[in-house]
Enzyme design. Structure first.
Site, PDB file in Angstrom:
ATOM      1  N   HIS A 102       0.888  -1.212  -0.076  1.00 16.04           N
ATOM      2  CA  HIS A 102       0.083   0.054   0.008  1.00 16.04           C
ATOM      3  C   HIS A 102       0.813   1.485  -0.054  1.00 16.04           C
ATOM      4  O   HIS A 102       0.184   2.229  -0.578  1.00 16.04           O
ATOM      5  CB  HIS A 102      -1.091  -0.032   1.145  1.00 16.04           C
ATOM      6  CG  HIS A 102      -2.096  -0.910   0.592  1.00 16.04           C
ATOM      7  ND1 HIS A 102      -2.317  -2.268   1.094  1.00 16.04           N
ATOM      8  CD2 HIS A 102      -3.304  -0.742  -0.130  1.00 16.04           C
ATOM      9  CE1 HIS A 102      -3.423  -2.780   0.493  1.00 16.04           C
ATOM     10  NE2 HIS A 102      -3.945  -1.959  -0.298  1.00 16.04           N
ATOM     11  N   GLU A 125     -10.600 -11.018  -7.025  1.00 18.17           N
ATOM     12  CA  GLU A 125      -9.213 -10.893  -6.241  1.00 18.17           C
ATOM     13  C   GLU A 125      -8.725 -12.029  -5.556  1.00 18.17           C
ATOM     14  O   GLU A 125      -7.947 -12.120  -5.022  1.00 18.17           O
ATOM     15  CB  GLU A 125      -9.309  -9.664  -5.530  1.00 18.17           C
ATOM     16  CG  GLU A 125     -10.129  -9.410  -4.407  1.00 18.17           C
ATOM     17  CD  GLU A 125      -9.546  -8.129  -3.424  1.00 18.17           C
ATOM     18  OE1 GLU A 125      -8.643  -7.531  -3.463  1.00 18.17           O
ATOM     19  OE2 GLU A 125     -10.489  -7.866  -2.652  1.00 18.17           O
ATOM     20  N   ASP A 164      -4.127  -8.713  -5.103  1.00 20.29           N
ATOM     21  CA  ASP A 164      -4.329  -9.837  -4.172  1.00 20.29           C
ATOM     22  C   ASP A 164      -4.581 -11.001  -5.345  1.00 20.29           C
ATOM     23  O   ASP A 164      -4.169 -12.157  -5.022  1.00 20.29           O
ATOM     24  CB  ASP A 164      -5.595  -9.516  -3.435  1.00 20.29           C
ATOM     25  CG  ASP A 164      -5.318  -8.739  -2.280  1.00 20.29           C
ATOM     26  OD1 ASP A 164      -4.431  -9.026  -1.607  1.00 20.29           O
ATOM     27  OD2 ASP A 164      -6.192  -7.884  -2.047  1.00 20.29           O
ATOM     28  N   CYS A 182      -8.944  -3.005 -11.220  1.00 19.21           N
ATOM     29  CA  CYS A 182      -8.272  -1.704 -10.413  1.00 19.21           C
ATOM     30  C   CYS A 182      -7.278  -2.008  -9.604  1.00 19.21           C
ATOM     31  O   CYS A 182      -6.813  -1.241  -8.881  1.00 19.21           O
ATOM     32  CB  CYS A 182      -9.511  -1.653  -9.607  1.00 19.21           C
ATOM     33  SG  CYS A 182     -10.199  -2.691  -8.370  1.00 19.21           S
TER      34      CYS A 182
HETATM   35  C1  PEP Z   1      -6.346  -5.491  -5.588  1.00 18.63           C
HETATM   36  O1  PEP Z   1      -6.138  -6.244  -4.590  1.00 18.63           O
HETATM   37  O2  PEP Z   1      -5.862  -5.596  -6.659  1.00 18.63           O
HETATM   38  C2  PEP Z   1      -6.953  -4.238  -5.017  1.00 18.63           C
HETATM   39  C3  PEP Z   1      -7.324  -3.308  -5.994  1.00 18.63           C
HETATM   40  O3  PEP Z   1      -7.192  -3.988  -3.834  1.00 18.63           O
HETATM   41  P1  PEP Z   1      -6.169  -3.623  -2.877  1.00 18.63           P
HETATM   42  O4  PEP Z   1      -4.881  -3.140  -3.375  1.00 18.63           O
HETATM   43  O5  PEP Z   1      -6.854  -2.425  -2.074  1.00 18.63           O
HETATM   44  O6  PEP Z   1      -6.169  -4.919  -1.799  1.00 18.63           O
HETATM   45 MG    MG Z   2      -7.219  -6.267  -2.700  1.00 20.57          MG
END
Ligand code: PEP
Ligand code: MG
Length: 538
Positions: free
Chosen positions: A188, A429, A453, A500
């Site tokens: 993140h 995911e 994920d 995404c």
């Molecule tokens: C993902 O897992 O690709 C996603 C967009 O969610 P996050 O990165 O917030 O887990």
């Molecule tokens: Mg995710």
């Protein structure tokens, strides 16, 4: 010295180093003797003066460099430090023989709680209050404040790791770049850096330790290299590369507001991933045609208390209004994994990424989940909102979540509260969701593939572990096969599929995703023009 790691967010930065200390301030001395009262009150006054002088310098620097908004934040800090009510609350406590360092922290907590109970604007100031009282307390203890509250002038942040709750609290324009020992492109901290538009180098490993003493740091987030205490020639070289990078970005400007289609005429929507409502305007300027992922957890992580339904409503409505007819996908709370939730007791887990996260937690905590869904339904009256559930592994979870959404809808209608229509979709995911895509598609209005994920769960490779870099590949055949399966199921059901995860903004992966049938790409806003250019060239 030179460090190398993963270039997790493009760009160049050169600036002073900032190393945040972690942990809460704990005054060693909580009480004083009666005879010390006057002297301690004087020490408090002096500490306030010193902190105000320091903040004043920051405000001045920010003004000179044209960062008006940030200067405003620190001006508020200055007012807070000088606030006569704060002074009298501290005086009262000191007269009751509490040490001033403990008194100012306690008075700050009281203030923060009062602010948190007010409207959204004031609630967001609660952490500012804690930052200021923390600085005064630290000074009274004879040390400099060393948490993020002390990060006031534009600096390169060096840390073992940075949690989303840390990065979410850094005012805009103050962090020049992030350098961390841990982390990968899909951690993140990297995601935040990309949406903040600042360079990041992550996963530099144990070498970071020796770099923590540096005064100046030069960061190349494209190459993944960091130079500590650079000499003049190195700085000049970094500046030259920085100019080239800025020119390249500028050359993409003509693509910002293009509606991208492939040469076969397939229209691909390019949207932004947002972590807070305040990013909406910037995202529109970068050319976002909607929001493919609004990560609501940051709203919950920016501070110590949970946001109320009304506060959430304000935040979601602000994004809905900003985007108008353009669709905005609000993802329900996705904590767990590497994202802790302050204010909620979470038991220790040996494998948090395989633990109580996303929809699992939401379904188990309706007191948290339902207000969020109600807030989304209410905000939908102001724009085009959709709701999306994270970490789904089967249709039962989706049905259960939709039931709670329906309960919220019925309640609001009975209360006579205005609501809007919201479509519901799921994130693909987990491998399970991709394999059950046909069943999920029958209950969904859209899919959005979370490659961050999906990659870690398919390839059994922790997304934050930089040693597994070779496995963090969204174009691994197994991952692409799962995405293909989701796209095929979606096509049969007649629903769209977006991506995404970070792969949506990766130039080498975009053509593959489009080839599999994806129709929307959502990414850190600064990557939008480049993605539109790539799509237009397919
Ligand atoms: C993902 O897992 O690709 C996603 C967009 O969610 P996050 O990165 O917030 O887990
Ligand atoms: Mg995710």
């Amino acid at each position: 010295m030179k460090l190398t790691g993963t270039g997790a967010s493009e760009g160049i930065a050169v600036g002073p180093a900032f190393v945040p200390a972690t942990g809460r301030l704990e005054p060693a001395r909580t009480g004083i003797d009666e005879g010390e009262v006057d002297a301690e009150l004087k020490r408090f006054e002096d500490a306030v003066e010193a902190v105000v002088a320091e903040i004043f310098e920051t405000v001045d620097g920010l003004r000179t460099s044209g960062n008006e908004d940030e200067a405003g934040i620190f001006e508020f800090h200055m007012e807070m430090a000088r606030d006569p009510e704060l002074a009298s609350a501290v005086e009262k406590r000191v007269r009751n023989l509490q040490s001033p360092e403990a008194a100012v922290l306690a008075a700050g907590e009281e203030y923060a709680a009062e602010f948190a109970a007010m409207d959204e604007y004031m609630a967001a100031r609660a952490d500012d209050v804690r930052d200021v009282t923390g600085q005064i307390s630290a000074r009274l203890m004879g040390r400099d404040a060393s948490g993020f509250e002390a990060l006031r002038k534009p600096s390169v942040v060096l840390a073992q790791s940075l949690a989303p709750s840390d990065t979410a609290r850094i005012p805009k324009g103050v962090a020049l770049a992030f350098v961390t020992a841990e982390g990968s492109r899909t951690s993140h901290v990297s995601i935040m850096a990309r949406s903040m538009g600042i360079p990041a180098v992550v996963g530099v490993g144990p070498d970071l330790e020796a770099a923590l003493k540096a005064k100046m740091v030069a960061v190349d987030g494209t190459e993944g290299s960091v130079i500590t205490d650079p000499d003049r020639n190195t700085i000049a070289e970094f500046e030259r590369v920085s100019e080239v990078f800025a020119e390249e970005r500028e050359a993409l400007d003509e693509y910002r507001h293009v509606e991208a289609s492939t040469s076969e005429g397939r229209r691909i929507e390019v949207a932004a991933n947002l972590g807070s409502a305040s990013e909406a305007e910037d995202a529109l300027e970068w050319g976002a045609e909607g929001v493919g992922l609004f990560r609501t957890e940051f709203l919950f992580m920016e501070r110590d208390e949970l946001p109320s339904e009304d506060e959430q409503y304000e935040a979601y409505a602000a994004v809905a209004r900003a985007f108008g007819e353009k669709p905005v996908i609000i993802r329900t709370l996705d904590v767990g994994g590497d994202k802790d939730l302050p204010g909620v007791e979470q038991a220790h887990e040996d494998n948090p990424f395989l633990g109580w996260r996303g929809i699992r937690m939401s379904l188990d905590t309706p007191d948290l989940f339902k207000p969020q869904l109600r807030a989304i339904l209410r905000a939908a009256a102001h724009g085009t909102l959709k709701v999306m559930f994270p970490m789904v592994v089967g249709v039962e979870e989706l049905k259960a979540a939709k039931e709670i959404l329906q309960e919220g809808r019925t309640e609001l209608q009975e209360e006579g509260v205005e609501i809007g229509a919201v479509e519901t979709g799921v994130m693909i995911e987990t491998p399970a969701a991709a394999l059950c895509a046909a069943e999920l598609a029958a209950e969904s209005a859209f899919f959005s593939v979370g490659t961050n994920d999906l990659v870690q769960y398919t390839l059994a490779a922790d997304r934050g572990n930089d040693r597994l870099r070779r496995l963090q590949r969204p174009d691994h055949p197994a991952v692409l096969a799962l995405i293909r399966q989701a796209c095929e199921a979606a096509e049969v059901a007649g629903i769209p599929v977006g991506v995404c995860g970070e792969a949506a903004g990766e130039p080498s992966v975009i053509p593959k995703l489009i080839g599999l049938g994806v129709t929307e790409l959502s990414m850190a806003a600064p990557s939008i023009p480049q993605a539109k250019k790539i799509v237009s060239g397919l």
